[in-house]
Design an enzyme around this catalytic site. Structure first.
Site, PDB file in Angstrom:
ATOM      1  N   ASN A   9      45.590  37.257  40.704  1.00 25.20           N
ATOM      2  CA  ASN A   9      45.717  36.151  39.748  1.00 25.20           C
ATOM      3  C   ASN A   9      45.932  36.768  38.368  1.00 25.20           C
ATOM      4  O   ASN A   9      44.991  37.226  37.740  1.00 25.20           O
ATOM      5  CB  ASN A   9      44.422  35.309  39.790  1.00 25.20           C
ATOM      6  CG  ASN A   9      44.409  34.198  38.759  1.00 25.20           C
ATOM      7  OD1 ASN A   9      45.414  33.939  38.087  1.00 25.20           O
ATOM      8  ND2 ASN A   9      43.267  33.537  38.621  1.00 25.20           N
ATOM      9  N   TRP A  10      47.190  36.779  37.929  1.00 20.58           N
ATOM     10  CA  TRP A  10      47.515  37.457  36.671  1.00 20.58           C
ATOM     11  C   TRP A  10      47.097  36.634  35.452  1.00 20.58           C
ATOM     12  O   TRP A  10      47.164  37.106  34.331  1.00 20.58           O
ATOM     13  CB  TRP A  10      49.009  37.759  36.605  1.00 20.58           C
ATOM     14  CG  TRP A  10      49.491  38.746  37.636  1.00 20.58           C
ATOM     15  CD1 TRP A  10      48.726  39.392  38.576  1.00 20.58           C
ATOM     16  CD2 TRP A  10      50.835  39.210  37.830  1.00 20.58           C
ATOM     17  NE1 TRP A  10      49.519  40.219  39.337  1.00 20.58           N
ATOM     18  CE2 TRP A  10      50.818  40.127  38.911  1.00 20.58           C
ATOM     19  CE3 TRP A  10      52.062  38.932  37.220  1.00 20.58           C
ATOM     20  CZ2 TRP A  10      51.969  40.762  39.366  1.00 20.58           C
ATOM     21  CZ3 TRP A  10      53.213  39.566  37.670  1.00 20.58           C
ATOM     22  CH2 TRP A  10      53.172  40.476  38.733  1.00 20.58           C
ATOM     23  N   LYS A  11      46.730  35.385  35.677  1.00 17.42           N
ATOM     24  CA  LYS A  11      46.345  34.465  34.580  1.00 17.42           C
ATOM     25  C   LYS A  11      47.424  34.489  33.483  1.00 17.42           C
ATOM     26  O   LYS A  11      48.604  34.589  33.812  1.00 17.42           O
ATOM     27  CB  LYS A  11      44.952  34.826  34.058  1.00 17.42           C
ATOM     28  CG  LYS A  11      43.925  34.917  35.185  1.00 17.42           C
ATOM     29  CD  LYS A  11      42.506  34.999  34.721  1.00 17.42           C
ATOM     30  CE  LYS A  11      41.585  35.124  35.944  1.00 17.42           C
ATOM     31  NZ  LYS A  11      40.187  35.115  35.606  1.00 17.42           N
ATOM     32  N   HIS A  95      40.604  26.539  40.294  1.00 20.78           N
ATOM     33  CA  HIS A  95      39.990  27.710  39.656  1.00 20.78           C
ATOM     34  C   HIS A  95      39.005  27.229  38.584  1.00 20.78           C
ATOM     35  O   HIS A  95      39.249  26.230  37.905  1.00 20.78           O
ATOM     36  CB  HIS A  95      41.081  28.586  39.031  1.00 20.78           C
ATOM     37  CG  HIS A  95      40.564  29.927  38.599  1.00 20.78           C
ATOM     38  ND1 HIS A  95      39.853  30.099  37.441  1.00 20.78           N
ATOM     39  CD2 HIS A  95      40.633  31.142  39.194  1.00 20.78           C
ATOM     40  CE1 HIS A  95      39.512  31.377  37.342  1.00 20.78           C
ATOM     41  NE2 HIS A  95      39.978  32.026  38.388  1.00 20.78           N
ATOM     42  N   GLU A  97      38.394  28.234  35.717  1.00 22.77           N
ATOM     43  CA  GLU A  97      38.947  28.112  34.355  1.00 22.77           C
ATOM     44  C   GLU A  97      39.638  26.770  34.172  1.00 22.77           C
ATOM     45  O   GLU A  97      39.600  26.178  33.094  1.00 22.77           O
ATOM     46  CB  GLU A  97      39.908  29.290  34.078  1.00 22.77           C
ATOM     47  CG  GLU A  97      39.141  30.578  33.817  1.00 22.77           C
ATOM     48  CD  GLU A  97      39.880  31.851  34.176  1.00 22.77           C
ATOM     49  OE1 GLU A  97      41.112  31.838  34.308  1.00 22.77           O
ATOM     50  OE2 GLU A  97      39.192  32.887  34.345  1.00 22.77           O
ATOM     51  N   GLU A 167      34.313  31.947  44.312  1.00 19.14           N
ATOM     52  CA  GLU A 167      34.311  32.659  43.041  1.00 19.14           C
ATOM     53  C   GLU A 167      33.123  32.214  42.193  1.00 19.14           C
ATOM     54  O   GLU A 167      33.216  31.216  41.456  1.00 19.14           O
ATOM     55  CB  GLU A 167      35.613  32.365  42.281  1.00 19.14           C
ATOM     56  CG  GLU A 167      36.849  32.881  42.960  1.00 19.14           C
ATOM     57  CD  GLU A 167      37.924  33.270  41.949  1.00 19.14           C
ATOM     58  OE1 GLU A 167      38.459  34.369  42.062  1.00 19.14           O
ATOM     59  OE2 GLU A 167      38.212  32.483  41.035  1.00 19.14           O
ATOM     60  N   GLY A 173      35.450  37.890  35.565  1.00 18.19           N
ATOM     61  CA  GLY A 173      35.780  38.571  34.313  1.00 18.19           C
ATOM     62  C   GLY A 173      34.590  39.211  33.623  1.00 18.19           C
ATOM     63  O   GLY A 173      34.678  39.576  32.443  1.00 18.19           O
ATOM     64  N   SER A 213      35.312  39.842  39.654  1.00 16.56           N
ATOM     65  CA  SER A 213      35.117  41.264  39.339  1.00 16.56           C
ATOM     66  C   SER A 213      35.306  42.199  40.538  1.00 16.56           C
ATOM     67  O   SER A 213      34.631  43.223  40.648  1.00 16.56           O
ATOM     68  CB  SER A 213      33.751  41.490  38.681  1.00 16.56           C
ATOM     69  OG  SER A 213      33.707  40.819  37.431  1.00 16.56           O
ATOM     70  N   GLY A 234      41.411  39.152  39.647  1.00 11.64           N
ATOM     71  CA  GLY A 234      41.951  38.888  38.315  1.00 11.64           C
ATOM     72  C   GLY A 234      42.288  40.195  37.622  1.00 11.64           C
ATOM     73  O   GLY A 234      43.344  40.792  37.859  1.00 11.64           O
ATOM     74  N   GLY A 235      41.364  40.690  36.794  1.00 11.56           N
ATOM     75  CA  GLY A 235      41.598  41.884  35.972  1.00 11.56           C
ATOM     76  C   GLY A 235      42.213  43.064  36.720  1.00 11.56           C
ATOM     77  O   GLY A 235      43.197  43.653  36.244  1.00 11.56           O
TER      78      GLY A 235
HETATM   79  P1  PGA Z   1      38.289  38.770  37.817  1.00 20.28           P
HETATM   80  O1  PGA Z   1      38.925  37.308  38.006  1.00 20.28           O
HETATM   81  O2  PGA Z   1      38.693  39.583  39.024  1.00 20.28           O
HETATM   82  O3  PGA Z   1      38.909  39.300  36.548  1.00 20.28           O
HETATM   83  O4  PGA Z   1      36.832  38.595  37.731  1.00 20.28           O
HETATM   84  C1  PGA Z   1      38.933  36.675  39.254  1.00 20.28           C
HETATM   85  C2  PGA Z   1      39.547  35.306  39.145  1.00 20.28           C
HETATM   86  O5  PGA Z   1      39.378  34.637  38.116  1.00 20.28           O
HETATM   87  O6  PGA Z   1      40.217  34.848  40.080  1.00 20.28           O
END
Ligand code: PGA
Length: 252
Positions: A9-11, A95, A97, A167, A173, A213, A234-235
């Protein structure tokens, strides 16, 4: 046997189409074409085409980060789901967010899942608790409510097509991933919820990912858990070397 998935997930992190294209090429150059893991890249929407073009001759799949439930109409700023379907096999829905920053509720999330399934796009449906909910012993109740609210109206025969991502919000994050044991415990519980909502077959077929994470150092331990079928990353998905190590960890 459930095919593992590792989705990146590159956001809103790659800032240009060019950055997305370079990242896709880097990941592609490290991807083993014989990998047993389904790899999904989820770039920002305007970069879907270049990333899809870059991955065309590989088995890497493309995912969107969002989907509007309506097929067309006066929805300024939104992307028609059929356009998403032209490039994507997957879409991230629900998600945290989007739930927190864009105030998406369970009903809206459910309607997005319906639209995705109608168009043959696999929803990666995210659920997870806040730290407060965990500390108040409300994890199972929260997860169960999210699943019931968004999946109850989905026909039983479509449930196995969905991918669920657990999640925990406190792990996203933050660099503080859930321990493999916690991730397994909740994901096992999610399988039980799917069983009571649908049937044994759905519960044994549905793929459930862990996200929050995940990195190249903890992926192996997470991947070794029975019920965990992959990761939503994500990251660490922004670094081709880290991402390919995570893919390797899930190549069971
Ligand atoms: P993260 O994000 O790996 O940076 O914690 C995961 C996500 O939001 O899907």
């Amino acid at each position: 046997m459930r095919t593992p998935i590792v989705a990146g997930n590159w956001k809103m992190n790659p800032k240009t189409i060019m950055e997305s294209s370079i990242l896709a090429s880097d990941i592609l150059s490290k991807y083993d074409p014989n990998s047993t893991v389904e790899c999904v890249l989820c770039p920002p929407s305007p970069a879907l085409k270049v990333v899809a073009d870059a991955c065309m001759r590989s088995s890497i799949k493309i995912g969107a980060q969002n989907l509007h439930p309506e097929r067309s109409g006066a929805y300024t700023g939104e992307t028609p789901p059929e356009m998403i379907a032209e490039y994507c096999d997957y879409v991230i829905i629900g998600h945290s967010e989007r739930r927190q920053l864009f105030l998406e509720d369970d009903k809206f999330i459910s309607s997005k899942i319906h639209t995705a399934l109608e168009l043959g796009i696999v929803p990666i449906f995210c659920v997870g608790e806040t730290l407060d909910q965990r500390e108040s012993n409300l994890v199972n109740r929260t997860i169960d409510a999210q699943i019931k609210a968004s999946l109850s109206s989905i026909p039983t025969n479509k449930i196995p097509q969905i991918v669920v991502a657990y999640e925990p919000i406190w792990a996203i994050g933050t660099g503080k991933a859930a321990t493999p044991e916690i991730a397994q415990e909740v994901i096992g519980f999610i399988r039980e919820c799917i069983k009571s909502l649908s049937n044994d077959f759905s519960a044994s077929q549905i793929r459930i990912l862990y996200g929050g994470s995940v990195n190249s150092a903890n992926a192996q331990a997470i991947a070794s858990q029975n019920d965990i079928d992959g990761a939503l990353v994500g990251g660490a998905s922004l670094n081709a070397s880290d991402f390919s190590e995570i893919i390797l960890a899930f190549s069971k």
